[in-house]
Design an enzyme around this catalytic site. Structure first.
Site, short mmCIF file in Angstrom:
data_model
loop_
_atom_site.label_atom_id
_atom_site.label_comp_id
_atom_site.label_asym_id
_atom_site.label_seq_id
_atom_site.Cartn_x
_atom_site.Cartn_y
_atom_site.Cartn_z
N TYR A 31 0.94 -1.28 -0.01
CA TYR A 31 0.02 0.00 0.04
C TYR A 31 0.67 1.25 0.08
O TYR A 31 0.69 2.21 -0.86
CB TYR A 31 -0.88 0.17 1.26
CG TYR A 31 -1.62 1.22 1.47
CD1 TYR A 31 -2.98 1.43 0.62
CD2 TYR A 31 -1.44 2.15 2.27
CE1 TYR A 31 -3.48 2.49 0.77
CE2 TYR A 31 -2.15 3.28 2.56
CZ TYR A 31 -3.40 3.62 1.85
OH TYR A 31 -4.12 4.59 1.87
N LYS A 85 1.18 4.08 -2.84
CA LYS A 85 1.09 5.53 -2.48
C LYS A 85 2.25 6.43 -2.90
O LYS A 85 2.09 7.43 -3.43
CB LYS A 85 0.27 5.83 -1.19
CG LYS A 85 -1.10 5.25 -0.93
CD LYS A 85 -1.95 6.12 -1.33
CE LYS A 85 -3.55 5.76 -1.18
NZ LYS A 85 -4.36 6.83 -1.81
#
Ligand code: FAD
Lengths: 255, 444
Positions: free
Chosen positions: A160, A164
């Site tokens: 994640y 990002k």
């Protein structure tokens, strides 16, 4: 059109049922937002968010259903959302995201790819189409929800955080590419936020509620901040954290 | 196609647009025929987004020049791109002044018509539209001449119509005879708002020009202390050496953007204090030049840059005499919310004209410059909108950059008539500005 206080009238929200996006949308509707088009995966959640937008003062809402796991639909999704606004779009919020389950996903190629698609590839594809359309308009604002996790990627959330981080860096270049077009892009880097996505996880320092994030974002929009940190103090916290020696960083962040 | 960045005087919400500079009526018509969306622009002295169109075509009016001969009765035809400054340079030596001037000479006739500007003499002479005999207008339907008798509907939609009925190319108006380039000014200082308003009600009718500067940063008993200046054109008899010399060009410029926050509550309070102390407690028959009386801010070019990168808004509203308390409540609301404001300008208005979107209505008007920044400001101004609407008043579109379409519909009850006329001359809705999009004035 947006007014002098950066209060938009026509808004497209990609990932419109996410808790942060909903909190921001509510505040925009309480100001000047008139038409709000919400795009997301789950029709029921979108309908709920749309009702909320109307309650807070929007005059017109619409929804678009899409699945961010398939970047091939990004262009069409954006086109449909813009068509439903049917006028100048003042603000596009990109709040698509999937936290995933790192311990499970990191050994599963398909799952890892999914986290990248939802958090990086789909948003980038959508941003490409958004960019084309806003530049043609000669004005407009893009707000991309990144994460403080993008500043320095932790072992315990590297999929994640890594996705990002890619989005965050790419958007900084994208923001520069927009200078002189009338369009601007602002990044939001929230810290830990109490949302559905984080429900049940242990709370870390500087955790805030979504309303605080939304207030910070509204203020940041008006100021034209390139990077909006929420809470703002994280800007200074991360100025230190990002330069911590590896062993110390791992000890602090991956307890 | 290269796009140019445009903003209003308040330097908020930039637009990127294709700027063209047609030099004739035909050229205007050609540009209009080609464009999907188009709006005229003058010198960009409107504060918000009235003279810009994101992604569209903006027709800079500055090449629509030409100043005709002034007839014996003061009637003159002027290109819509001529500024009041340029016009006065020609007419003052001949003994003619403009019938109405805003607080700056750096506006074009086209822009002044589109806003139906008012000056310090509104209580006596009305707004600019009241002195216009005739205009040439290019609409998407073609060229027309309009006047109070030739298509009066279109004439009065264009006066105050914010450029949304077409591009004005020539204006025929009647000038005001003057004997000298001086004004005789009476100045009085007043301790608070009630006192200055009473003085204006009692005495304004005795003066052609009147305006008060109000300090919105003081609280308590001195809330709204004010300086009232009123004047008349000096005649030859009033002066030993009467001259007719136009105002000199500006001397000072602001070379760079000031840092945002330079104008903060502290510095503004200090400025207001200085301004107030500088004024005489009472002085009569002070001889001032036309320039320093009418356009005190023109001495410094680009003074808007003092507000820094984030710019500023101006809030100007009008309410009827019976609702004078709104003026007091507005100043109270601002001073209690500690939103910093430079001296506010207070004036009395005479009766409204037939302009469908023209701003002035009989009563009071107050104008305030407010730097963008304080988080409370958007909400405070929304509250003021409500107060003004409740009182049957309105906010000036030429100064606006933040109203909502709903408020405008209530503030300007003749808006449906305006849109009907706009539809007639612009059935494909080509005439649009960012302001018109924001306030839903484009038509559907
Ligand atoms: C310091 C200062 C003091 C001021 N004081 C006053 C005052 O005392 N009273 C007052 O009434 N106003 C005042 N104003 C506001 C100003 O007079 C108006 O905004 C005026 O419209 C500005 O003219 P402009 O040429 O700069 O027009 P712009 O700001 O460029 O355009 C204003 C509007 O005019 C339209 N327009 C321009 N040219 C044409 C054309 N040829 N045909 C049709 N439409 C056209 C535009 O589309 C736009 O809607 C002041 C402004 C400043 C900066």
């Amino acid at each position: 059109m947006e007014n002098a206080f950066a209060q938009p009238q026509n808004v497209v929200v990609l990932g419109g049922s996410s808790d942060i996006a909903r909190a921001i949308t509510k505040k925009l509707c309480a100001a000047r937002a008139h038409t709000v088009v919400l795009a997301g995966r789950n029709q029921n959640l979108l309908d709920e968010a749309a009702r909320e937008a109307l309650d807070y003062g929007a005059s017109r809402t619409d929804t678009v259903v899409f699945d961010a796991e398939d970047p091939a639909n990004a262009r069409d999704t954006v086109a449909r959302a813009f068509a439903q606004v049917g006028a100048h779009v003042d603000l596009v919020i990109v709040a698509v995201g999937l936290l995933g389950d790192q311990t499970r996903d990191q050994s599963d190629v398909a799952a890892a790819t999914r986290v990248m698609n939802v958090n990086f590839t789909w948003p980038v594809a959508a941003l490409t189409e958004v960019r084309n359309r806003l530049v043609a308009q000669g004005s407009g604002r893009i707000l991309v929800i990144s994460s403080v996790g993008a500043v320095r990627v932790r072992a315990s959330a590297y999929l994640y955080g890594g996705a990002k981080a890619g989005l965050d860096r790419l958007c900084q270049g994208l923001a520069d590419s927009l200078i002189g077009t009338g369009v601007s892009l602002q990044l939001v880097r929230p810290g830990a936020v109490r949302t559905r996505m984080t429900h049940g996880l242990a709370e870390v320092p500087f955790t805030t509620g979504v309303n605080e994030v939304a207030d910070t974002v509204i203020a940041g929009l008006e100021k034209g901040e390139r990077i909006i940190w929420s809470p703002p103090v994280l800007k200074y916290v991360y100025a230190v954290l990002r330069h911590l020696p590896g062993p110390l960083w791992r000890k602090v962040m991956d307890r | 196609m290269t796009r140019q960045r445009l903003t209003g005087w308040g330097r908020t919400t930039p637009a990127f647009a294709d700027v063209q500079r047609p030099a004739s009526e035909d050229a205007v018509a050609r540009e209009m025929a080609l464009a999907n969306g188009v709006i005229a622009r003058g010198l960009g002295r409107s504060y918000g987004d009235a003279a810009q169109l994101s992604g569209g075509v903006v027709l800079d009016n500055r090449s629509l020049g030409g100043i005709g001969a002034v007839a014996a009765d003061g009637v003159v035809s002027v290109g819509a791109g001529v500024s009041i400054d340029e016009l006065l340079a020609v007419t003052i030596p001949l003994g003619w002044f403009v019938p109405v001037t805003p607080g700056t000479r750096q506006v074009t006739l086209g822009g002044a018509i589109a806003a139906d500007v008012h000056g310090k003499n509104h209580h006596r002479d009305g707004s600019l539209g009241d002195h216009v005999l005739e205009m040439r207008l290019v609409t998407p339907q073609g060229h027309v001449t309009v006047s109070p008798t030739l298509d009066p509907d279109l004439f009065w939609a264009t006066i105050g119509g914010m450029g949304l009925t077409g591009v004005v190319t020539t204006v025929t108006l009647r000038l005001h005879k003057i004997e000298t380039d001086r004004v005789l000014v009476d100045t009085t200082r007043h301790a608070n708002l009630d006192e200055v308003m009473a003085a204006m009600v009692a005495g304004d009718d005795g003066y052609r020009y009147s305006v008060a500067w109000v300090d919105c940063m003081t609280r308590g008993a001195r809330m709204g202390r004010a300086i009232l200046t009123r004047g008349e054109h000096a005649t030859r008899r009033d002066l030993d050496d009467a001259t007719l010399v136009p105002p000199a060009p500006r001397r000072l410029r602001v070379p760079f953007n000031a840092p945002s926050g330079l104008l903060n509550p502290l510095s503004i309070r200090a400025f207001n204090e200085l301004w107030f102390r500088r004024a005489p407690r009472q002085r009569e028959g002070d001889v001032q030049s036309l320039g320093s009386f009418f356009h005190p801010l023109d001495g410094v070019g680009d003074w808007n840059r003092l507000y820094g990168r984030r710019g500023f808004v101006q809030y100007q509203f009008a309410v009827a005499d019976a609702q004078a308390d709104v003026v007091v409540r507005a100043v109270e609301r601002l001073s209690s919310s500690r939103v910093p404001s430079f001296l506010a300008v207070l004036k009395r208005f005479g009766p409204a004209n037939h302009g469908l979107l023209s701003f002035p209505i009989s009563g009071w008007t107050l104008a305030l410059d407010l730097p963008i920044g304080p988080g409370a400001l958007p909400g405070v101004l929304d509250d003021l909108d409500e107060m003004v609407i409740e009182a049957g008043g309105r906010v000036y579109l030429a100064k606006d950059s933040r109203l909502s379409p709903e408020s405008v519909r209530v503030m300007y009850p003749r808006l449906p008539d305006f849109l009907e006329i706009k539809n007639r001359v612009d059935p494909r809705h080509q005439l649009a500005s960012d302001l018109a999009r924001r306030l839903h004035l484009v038509g559907e």
